[in-house]
Scaffold this motif. Sequence first.
Motif, PDB file in Angstrom:
ATOM      1  N   GLN A 344      61.125  38.493  68.604  1.00 46.24           N
ATOM      2  CA  GLN A 344      60.437  39.755  68.903  1.00 46.24           C
ATOM      3  C   GLN A 344      60.458  40.726  67.723  1.00 46.24           C
ATOM      4  O   GLN A 344      59.759  41.740  67.746  1.00 46.24           O
ATOM      5  N   LEU A 345      61.266  40.426  66.712  1.00 45.70           N
ATOM      6  CA  LEU A 345      61.294  41.286  65.519  1.00 45.70           C
ATOM      7  C   LEU A 345      60.126  41.013  64.587  1.00 45.70           C
ATOM      8  O   LEU A 345      59.924  41.752  63.611  1.00 45.70           O
ATOM      9  N   THR A 346      59.357  39.941  64.859  1.00 45.28           N
ATOM     10  CA  THR A 346      58.178  39.597  64.038  1.00 45.28           C
ATOM     11  C   THR A 346      56.926  39.669  64.907  1.00 45.28           C
ATOM     12  O   THR A 346      57.004  39.499  66.128  1.00 45.28           O
ATOM     13  N   PRO A 347      55.750  39.905  64.331  1.00 43.82           N
ATOM     14  CA  PRO A 347      54.504  40.000  65.118  1.00 43.82           C
ATOM     15  C   PRO A 347      54.186  38.672  65.804  1.00 43.82           C
ATOM     16  O   PRO A 347      54.525  37.598  65.312  1.00 43.82           O
ATOM     17  N   HIS A 348      53.520  38.767  66.950  1.00 43.59           N
ATOM     18  CA  HIS A 348      53.140  37.564  67.689  1.00 43.59           C
ATOM     19  C   HIS A 348      51.986  36.863  66.969  1.00 43.59           C
ATOM     20  O   HIS A 348      51.015  37.505  66.566  1.00 43.59           O
ATOM     21  N   PRO A 349      52.063  35.525  66.800  1.00 40.29           N
ATOM     22  CA  PRO A 349      51.001  34.809  66.086  1.00 40.29           C
ATOM     23  C   PRO A 349      49.636  34.919  66.755  1.00 40.29           C
ATOM     24  O   PRO A 349      48.608  34.827  66.077  1.00 40.29           O
ATOM     25  N   TRP A 350      49.612  35.128  68.080  1.00 38.09           N
ATOM     26  CA  TRP A 350      48.314  35.251  68.749  1.00 38.09           C
ATOM     27  C   TRP A 350      47.582  36.515  68.306  1.00 38.09           C
ATOM     28  O   TRP A 350      46.349  36.569  68.348  1.00 38.09           O
ATOM     29  N   ASP A 351      48.353  37.523  67.889  1.00 38.23           N
ATOM     30  CA  ASP A 351      47.702  38.756  67.434  1.00 38.23           C
ATOM     31  C   ASP A 351      46.976  38.542  66.114  1.00 38.23           C
ATOM     32  O   ASP A 351      46.031  39.278  65.794  1.00 38.23           O
ATOM     33  N   ALA A 352      47.455  37.531  65.360  1.00 38.11           N
ATOM     34  CA  ALA A 352      46.818  37.252  64.066  1.00 38.11           C
ATOM     35  C   ALA A 352      45.796  36.126  64.157  1.00 38.11           C
ATOM     36  O   ALA A 352      45.272  35.673  63.135  1.00 38.11           O
ATOM     37  N   LEU A 353      45.505  35.651  65.377  1.00 38.94           N
ATOM     38  CA  LEU A 353      44.539  34.558  65.541  1.00 38.94           C
ATOM     39  C   LEU A 353      43.130  35.028  65.166  1.00 38.94           C
ATOM     40  O   LEU A 353      42.753  36.182  65.435  1.00 38.94           O
ATOM     41  N   ASP A 354      42.374  34.111  64.562  1.00 38.16           N
ATOM     42  CA  ASP A 354      41.019  34.438  64.108  1.00 38.16           C
ATOM     43  C   ASP A 354      40.178  34.947  65.273  1.00 38.16           C
ATOM     44  O   ASP A 354      40.060  34.306  66.316  1.00 38.16           O
ATOM     45  N   GLU A 355      39.602  36.141  65.097  1.00 38.13           N
ATOM     46  CA  GLU A 355      38.800  36.743  66.165  1.00 38.13           C
ATOM     47  C   GLU A 355      37.502  35.987  66.404  1.00 38.13           C
ATOM     48  O   GLU A 355      36.918  36.077  67.493  1.00 38.13           O
ATOM     49  N   ASN A 356      37.031  35.239  65.427  1.00 40.62           N
ATOM     50  CA  ASN A 356      35.765  34.511  65.572  1.00 40.62           C
ATOM     51  C   ASN A 356      35.936  33.187  66.318  1.00 40.62           C
ATOM     52  O   ASN A 356      34.953  32.515  66.610  1.00 40.62           O
ATOM     53  N   LEU A 357      37.188  32.801  66.603  1.00 41.11           N
ATOM     54  CA  LEU A 357      37.428  31.546  67.306  1.00 41.11           C
ATOM     55  C   LEU A 357      36.954  31.685  68.749  1.00 41.11           C
ATOM     56  O   LEU A 357      37.273  32.657  69.430  1.00 41.11           O
ATOM     57  N   LYS A 358      36.180  30.692  69.246  1.00 40.21           N
ATOM     58  CA  LYS A 358      35.602  30.776  70.591  1.00 40.21           C
ATOM     59  C   LYS A 358      35.564  29.393  71.231  1.00 40.21           C
ATOM     60  O   LYS A 358      35.867  28.371  70.589  1.00 40.21           O
ATOM     61  N   VAL A 359      35.197  29.385  72.516  1.00 39.96           N
ATOM     62  CA  VAL A 359      35.098  28.133  73.273  1.00 39.96           C
ATOM     63  C   VAL A 359      34.011  27.257  72.663  1.00 39.96           C
ATOM     64  O   VAL A 359      32.910  27.728  72.344  1.00 39.96           O
ATOM     65  N   GLY A 360      34.295  25.967  72.505  1.00 38.76           N
ATOM     66  CA  GLY A 360      33.338  25.029  71.931  1.00 38.76           C
ATOM     67  C   GLY A 360      33.616  24.717  70.477  1.00 38.76           C
ATOM     68  O   GLY A 360      33.089  23.726  69.948  1.00 38.76           O
ATOM     69  N   ASP A 361      34.426  25.544  69.830  1.00 44.10           N
ATOM     70  CA  ASP A 361      34.755  25.283  68.427  1.00 44.10           C
ATOM     71  C   ASP A 361      35.702  24.094  68.320  1.00 44.10           C
ATOM     72  O   ASP A 361      36.517  23.822  69.208  1.00 44.10           O
ATOM     73  N   VAL A 362      35.597  23.389  67.219  1.00 43.34           N
ATOM     74  CA  VAL A 362      36.469  22.246  66.935  1.00 43.34           C
ATOM     75  C   VAL A 362      37.604  22.726  66.037  1.00 43.34           C
ATOM     76  O   VAL A 362      37.359  23.359  65.002  1.00 43.34           O
ATOM     77  N   VAL A 363      38.860  22.441  66.457  1.00 38.84           N
ATOM     78  CA  VAL A 363      40.032  22.865  65.695  1.00 38.84           C
ATOM     79  C   VAL A 363      40.901  21.646  65.393  1.00 38.84           C
ATOM     80  O   VAL A 363      40.806  20.609  66.053  1.00 38.84           O
TER      81      VAL A 363
END
Length: 669
Positions: A344-363
């Motif tokens: 909890q002393l470090t930022p959550h990785p989900w907060d830094a997730l790419d905002e352009n990532l969406k359903v249907g994208d290949v990862v």
Amino acid sequence: MSEELNKEQPEEAVELQEATQPVENPVVEEPAATAEEPAVLEVAEIPAPEVKVEAPAKAPKTGEKKPAAPKTDFDWDAYEKGDSYGDVSKEKLIETYDQSLSKISDREVVIGTVTALNKREVVINIGYKSDGVVSMTEFRYNPDLKEGDEVEVYIESQEDKKGQLLLSHKKARATRSWDRVNAALENNEIVKGYVKCRTKGGMIVDVFGIEAFLPGSQIDVKPIRDYDVFVDKTMEFKVVKINQEFKNVVVSHKALIEAELEQQKKDIIAKLEKGQVLEGVVKNITTYGVFIDLGGVDGLVHITDLSWGRVTHPEEVVKLDEKINVVILDFDDEKKRIALGLKQLTPHPWDALDENLKVGDVVKGKVVVMADYGAFIEIAPGVEGLIHVSEMSWTQHLRSAQDFMKVNDEVEAVILTLDRDERKMSLGIKQLKSDPWENIEEKYALGSKHTAKVRNFTNFGVFVEIEEGVEGLIHISDLSWTKKIKHPSEFTSIGSEIEVQVLEIDKENRRLSLGHKQLEENPWDVFETLFTLGSIHEGTIIELLDKGAVIALPYGVEGFATPKHLVKEDGSQAQLDEKLLFKVIEFNKDSKRIILSHSRIFEDEQRAEAKKEKDAAAAATPGAEKKTAKKSGKAKKEELPAQPAMEKTTLGDISELAELKEKMEGNKE
């Protein structure tokens, strides 16, 4: 002179008697004054005393002491013999001396006082005529022993060969130790014990002569890494548990200092606040988390709160005795529990997730955890998605996720759902391939023939897979035209290939109805012309049942015969694997049923022969020609095959007719 001697001699005898009395009882009763005159003795006859005895110290004078009166009962005969005591006085002295001693008996526990001690021995007075000596090793649990202390001792013997009183402190402790241990537990008393040695999981402690167990976790509030430093030490303990059945005692040293620590914990917890960041030391590492010492109170960092990513073991993140900063997540005042966090002393990785990532994208990602229901893929540190096993293949035949991938595999997947608020993501890999059911009517048209692989059996049919994602069912009735199949395993096996024909398509529910027997023409159209009523065929009994037998006929068809139709000409019953001739007595094309009979063959022959003989016998009698002609005309008119309901004719009937014919001819002559 004689009168003076008569007056002085009794006084001198009294003084001698008083001087010989023990110091402990110096007072002797004075005889009552009497009016009688003492006996007169000559001076020459009185022997002078040889032993000088000092008179006991006299009490300070409170007044003028009167001279002692003469004793009238003085035993001059005993005095002349040298015996200063009379029988009565001696018994009184012995009785007085005995009363001054303690009354003891062997095998008794008494209280004694330490009168002297050195490095080897302890001298103990129990009020007996002599003191006892006890080895100093029996008091090693009590290094503070000193003169004047009262201790318990066990009387082994009042007097040994050397006249010595034998005592034992160890046996006295053992005799009363169990009662003392129980009393210490009930009264919550603090006891002293001597740490004898180390054992598995803790230490052995001598408490009141009983070997008690000191668990390693009860030595101190902090984890102990070297138990040997406590060996041969005398410490204070609390009795925490007693097993009355097995006489086991458990003690704790930690319990003595916990009370002080509890107050210290209360003071620390009272100052805590959620979200507060503190510095602590890694005290202990377990498989489920890390215990942190916050300076008198411990907190737990659960393994899930060590890092935003997957952690297999806490040692991957922290080390023992390492100083780290932690944040307080929660605490319980009553239970004195503190929940800490490190990630909890470090930022959550989900907060830094790419905002352009969406359903249907290949990862792309790496498999971090495998389960039967799916696999977790890490697409970024601390960001994971789940590929359910149903999303790994288009097939309806679900398998384990381990059949598709394993930990540390690099995979590509399509995002199916994405919830940034809940921080959840579901992925799929089958979506990277086209859905085979999109053009199912074109690829697998009705009536088309294909090769499939057997996947599973049921009581009603066989599940097969034509290709990945395309499965179908062959009903048990569509496996064979001729064989009676009770279970699909009689016809094929799992993993084998089988030829099928598409009978029906259900695209909405992704189901195919398939058949195997449809690949061949219906042989019952041909069987109808071969197995006509009354025709005889060779068959083999392949199965015996309660209701009859199954007979294998030519061309792969099977028939059935009841038990009464399995009787042979000699009266015996047909057996399994026996080859016999059978007559068709029933044929049903719709229900695909052929009823056979072996006994009907020789029964029909017997009927025909009996009829022929009967007709011959009738022809020999008058008017037989007309009757025979009439019957033959009738037979030609009907021309019907022999029926089972025909009257049975026996050879006995024919012989009787022959005898009757001979008698009739004899009478005519």
